[in-house]
Structures are given as C-alpha cells and as structure tokens.
Design an enzyme around this catalytic site. Structure first.
Site, PDB file in Angstrom:
ATOM      1  N   LYS A 111      25.139 -43.237   8.517  1.00 35.47           N
ATOM      2  CA  LYS A 111      26.303 -44.126   8.548  1.00 35.47           C
ATOM      3  C   LYS A 111      26.928 -44.225   7.160  1.00 35.47           C
ATOM      4  CE  LYS A 111      27.423 -48.900  10.003  1.00 35.47           C
ATOM      5  NZ  LYS A 111      26.825 -50.152  10.555  1.00 35.47           N
ATOM      6  N   SER A 191      28.924 -52.156  14.373  1.00 35.41           N
ATOM      7  CA  SER A 191      29.715 -51.332  13.470  1.00 35.41           C
ATOM      8  C   SER A 191      29.263 -49.873  13.407  1.00 35.41           C
ATOM      9  CB  SER A 191      29.683 -51.927  12.059  1.00 35.41           C
ATOM     10  OG  SER A 191      28.369 -51.964  11.530  1.00 35.41           O
ATOM     11  N   SER A 215      24.846 -54.412  15.299  1.00 36.86           N
ATOM     12  CA  SER A 215      25.542 -53.173  14.951  1.00 36.86           C
ATOM     13  C   SER A 215      24.742 -51.900  15.151  1.00 36.86           C
ATOM     14  CB  SER A 215      26.049 -53.233  13.509  1.00 36.86           C
ATOM     15  OG  SER A 215      27.232 -53.992  13.453  1.00 36.86           O
TER      16      SER A 215
END
Length: 531
Positions: A111, A191, A215
């Site tokens: 990420k 996210s 997330s």
C-alpha cells in the site's frame, strides 16, 4: 507514477462489450496466471515451469492489461523499477539452493502509505508526490529479508480516508478511483482499496494493507478476499504514513487464509523504533503451519446478528449453519450498548493524527511538514485535490490540543474500556466462547463522487480496531452478485486462533468466487466508513 488527474470521469469507462473482449482476449499465458496461490507459484518455480522473473513479468502484464487498460481498475499506483531484478536474484538463490522461505520469489504489492526504497510514498496525495524516502519500512525490510519481490505500490483512499467524512472510498488525487473488479461501478472500499482490488484481480497473490478502523477488513470483504487486522503491536508501523499510533497497523490481504497466514508470518516482529512492538518477537511463528479443516470441531463460537438487509441476513444464517456443520458450538451473544465509543474514538484519531503525521513528515524531505501545511497545500491545489469532497476532518484535527490534553487522555481510556473490557472481552465471557463471528460489512455500494460513500448496514470493525484486538475476514460468498465477508474476532494475540477457525470455515465452504469485471449489478448495500 500514473495520475488520476488524467481521468476524472471516474465512473465512466469502456462499454461492457469492450470490457468482455479485453478479458476474453488476454494472452493465454497471462489469462492462465490467475487465482494462483503462493504454494502454486512455489511449485511452478520448483519444477522449472516458471521462474520468479517470469511470474513477475506475468503480473506486470496483467497490471498493464487489467489495471491500466481494459477494466481500468486503477489499483496499482506504480510498479517497482527493479521488480524483475529482485525476481532474478531469487531465481539465483533457488539455483544455488539458498532460498529464504515460502515468500522467496513471490511478488508482493505494498500500500502506498508504506515506505519502500525504490518508489515514492504518496498516501495518494499530490502533497507527497515527490516523497521519495529511499528507505524501507521495517515491515518491508522483513519481506525483503525473506526473499519477497516488492512488485509495486497500491492505490488507496487518500490519506487513508481521514481527510473528510464525506469522502468517496478508493479515490486519491495521485491514483484516481479504484474500481471493484466484481462490479466496476461499485466501491472497492478503503482505505486499502488498491490492495483489495489488485489481489482480487490476480495482479499479485498477496498485498499489504493498513488499518486504523476497517481499512483492511472492509476492502478485503468487498473484494472477496481474506484480510487480517492483526493484534496491535505485532507489526511495525515505523515509516508508515500515520493516522493514529493507538490504532494503526499493517495487515495481510490474500485470496486464501493460508496465503494471508504466510504473509502475516513474514511481517510480525519487534522494532525498537515502535514501542508497541516490544513483545512482537515473542509471538513470531509460522502461522500457516498446522492449519486444519477440522479446527472448528468443538470450538465454542459466539455470534451476534446486527441489523442488515434480508439477503445478507439469509447468507449469514447459512454461514452459521456451515459453522455448525464444521463442528463449531454456536452461542448467541448480545452486542453491549457502548455509549460514547464513536465520539471517544474520533477524539483519539484526530488528536493523534496531528502529532503523528508531523512526526512522520519530519523524517522525510517532503515540502509539507505539518498537518497545517497539508491543509494549505490542499487549498492551494483545490481543483486537483478536492474536486469531490473537502478536508473538514483535517481541519477538525488541526484544532486539537495534543496528546497531553486531558480530554484526549480521557477519550483514549474510555475508548479502550468500551471496546475491550466492556465490548469484546465482555461478549467472550458472557458466551463462554473462544471467538466471535458476525458479518464484516454489507456489500459494495455505488461509487458516488457527488455524494460520497452511502453507508448503511452492519460494520464489525470498530471494536477490534479500537481495542487493538485481531480481526479476520473470510469470504462468505456473493450476495446478489457482490462479495460479503464473515468476521472472526478474538482477544489480544488470538491471531493464530482466528486464522485456524477462518481456514476451517474456508475449507468447508469454498465460498470465494473470482471476479468477472461486470460493469454493474442491481443491488446497493453499504456499511460504515472505514479508515
């Protein structure tokens, strides 16, 4: 680096027929390389069928075809310029008989709020577009030490979804809007939206996400994946763009429990720069070892039924039957009334964001050094940074008075008590059960740049996120054509127990269905906002 500014017509895309043609006309070698587990890839490399370099090339080709064209998932922000070089080094180790473990030669996506030395770390924001730290987060260093190929960086909800309560999950100014590979007009959640969509679309076997509240587990559930939000302190947060040191943690995302367990095993470890991880080395082990389809036999499992759509409720009832058939002893428990938990959590997140972000930025060469600087940057670049939603959450965080403020200290103590002792611990004790199960979220809602996320339905993320306890989601199958997840929740350091239970459920149901890149489906459900 690709930029979402080139395609702000976020929902529009190629006609369905064109998308179908793209999928059908994938080169045969690229088309065949989907849904391949870590074990399958290791077997291919061991037999000489494919090298790590060839596997890495196949993933890069899939990214070009499915992510940057065709369905245009926008899940990968950047590919590591030395990915093939890393893979060739693994191939050389294999030839020399010096492999470093089950991840050696396996491409992994990271990420883009986690530092990797070969790429900038943007958190999806143009304010950090040139944040080239040239260092690895300790968690990434652990992956490299075990031979993993750092394939690239994944898109995310900008600033990990903390900038605005009116945000559209999965959108960032750097990467654009991530599309859900099950229905391209649906949210991939956030996210860790890019990590979720990329693994679902077989752009890698596994990816690392991060969670503050939801997330990892939300994008995992809504992209038909396994996701583990670990016990806080098992995985280092150093050199990760932060929201909250009380709740942030990286976690693995995969298409199977075993692959998630392999990745998780690789990233657990103590880090002297992250005090929360002081005891992590004590818990390091091979979490994939001993996974058994019989793990649920005789296990006492508590469950609760939140308010939810009838179709999701029916699927959850079937999941309970499947757990019973796998040998679990089910006990219904009541969700306590935890008044004030949301407000207390918010006070903690906003206060810690201001201090923790400044601490991270101070270790970089980024031009923005404080939250106030970021706010000013967004205002100065409003057309690019705020075309759909604003930054009212940032403004609220900027007004906080620091972690020495009595209001913050009271909120942290209250949130821990409500989520832990009076929440998860109380439910486990009341039912005399080893773990809890419930639907993770609803199913993916329509991506809506005008109105932001449309949240209704259940959410299981808050209690484990605030308490720091582990939370595993496993695919429960499709509900009206869209993925739904089943949550396994336990007390601190029960990560292994959750993985064993989740594996047994997975093996009993084989509930995961691969995505079809449909342009749309008819049903619209939602959930609470994850960060």
């Amino acid at each position: 680096m690709r930029t979402g500014l080139l395609a702000l017509a976020l929902i529009a895309g190629a006609p369905a027929a064109a998308q179908d043609i793209v999928i059908r006309e994938l080169p045969s070698t690229v088309a065949a390389f989907q849904e391949k587990s870590i074990d399958a890839q290791q077997a291919m490399m061991a037999s000489g069928q494919l090298s790590s370099a060839q596997i890495t090339e196949l993933y890069i080709e899939r990214i070009k075809i499915l992510d940057q064209a065709g369905p245009n998932l926008r899940s990968v922000i950047a590919i590591s310029p030395n990915a093939i070089e890393q893979a060739r080094a693994s191939d050389a180790r294999r030839k020399a008989g010096k492999l470093k473990g089950p991840l050696d030669g396996i491409p992994v996506l990271i990420k883009d709020n986690i530092d990797t030395r070969e790429l900038p770390t943007t958190a999806g924001s143009l304010a950090l577009a040139d944040n080239w730290t040239r260092r690895d987060a300790p968690m990434v260093a652990l992956l490299r030490a075990q031979g993993a190929v750092i394939l690239g960086k994944t898109n995310l909800s900008e600033w990990a979804n903390i900038r605005s309560n009116n945000s559209m999950s999965g959108w960032s100014a750097v990467g654009g809007l991530v599309r859900n590979p099950y229905a391209l007009d649906r949210s991939a959640c956030g996210s860790s939206s890019g990590s979720g969509a990329a693994v679902a679309a077989s752009l890698a076997a596994v990816a690392v996400g991060t969670e503050t509240d939801g997330s990892v587990v939300c994008p995992a559930a809504m992209n038909g994946l396994v996701g583990l939000k670990p016990t806080l302190g098992l995985v280092s947060r150093t050199h990760v763009v932060p929201i909250s040191h009380s709740q942030d943690t990286p976690g693995p995302m995969a298409r199977s429990v075993k692959d998630a367990a392999i990745l998780f095993s690789a990233i657990v470890g103590s880090d002297p720069r992250d005090a929360a991880t002081a005891e992590a080395d004590r818990y390091r082990k091979d979490f994939a070892a001993g996974l058994s389809a019989d793990a649920l036999k005789g296990m006492r499992v508590g469950y609760w039924k939140p308010e939810m759509d009838g179709d999701l409720a029916a699927r959850f009832d079937r999941a309970l039957d499947e757990l019973r058939a796998a040998g679990a002893v089910l006990v219904e428990v009541k969700m306590p009334e935890l008044k004030g938990l949301g407000d207390a959590e918010g006070e903690v997140l906003y206060t810690e964001l201001k201090d923790d972000l400044a601490a991270y930025l101070a270790t970089t060469s980024a031009k923005v050094r404080t939250l106030a600087d970021v706010i000013a940057f967004n205002e100065a670049n409003k057309a690019a940074e705020m075309p759909f939603f604003g930054q009212e959450s940032f403004l609220k965080a900027e007004k906080t008075r620091g972690t020495g403020d009595p209001e913050y200290l009271g909120a942290r103590a209250k949130s821990l008590r409500l989520a832990g002792v009076e929440g998860i611990d109380a439910m486990l004790k009341a039912g005399n059960v080893q773990l809890l199960v419930t639907p993770t979220y609803g199913t993916p809602w329509l991506s809506d740049p005008a109105h932001g996320d449309q949240f209704t339905g259940p959410s299981a993320s808050q209690l484990p996120a605030v308490s720091g306890y582990p939370h595993l989601t496993v695919p429960m199958g499709l509900v009206d054509g869209l993925p739904a997840g089943l949550s396994f929740i336990g007390t601190a350091y029960s990560d292994g127990l959750l993985l064993h239970a989740g594996y047994a459920y997975e093996q009993a149901t084989k509930a995961r269905v691969a995505p079809r890149y449909l342009p749309t489906v008819a049903v619209d459900l939602g959930s609470q906002r994850p960060r």
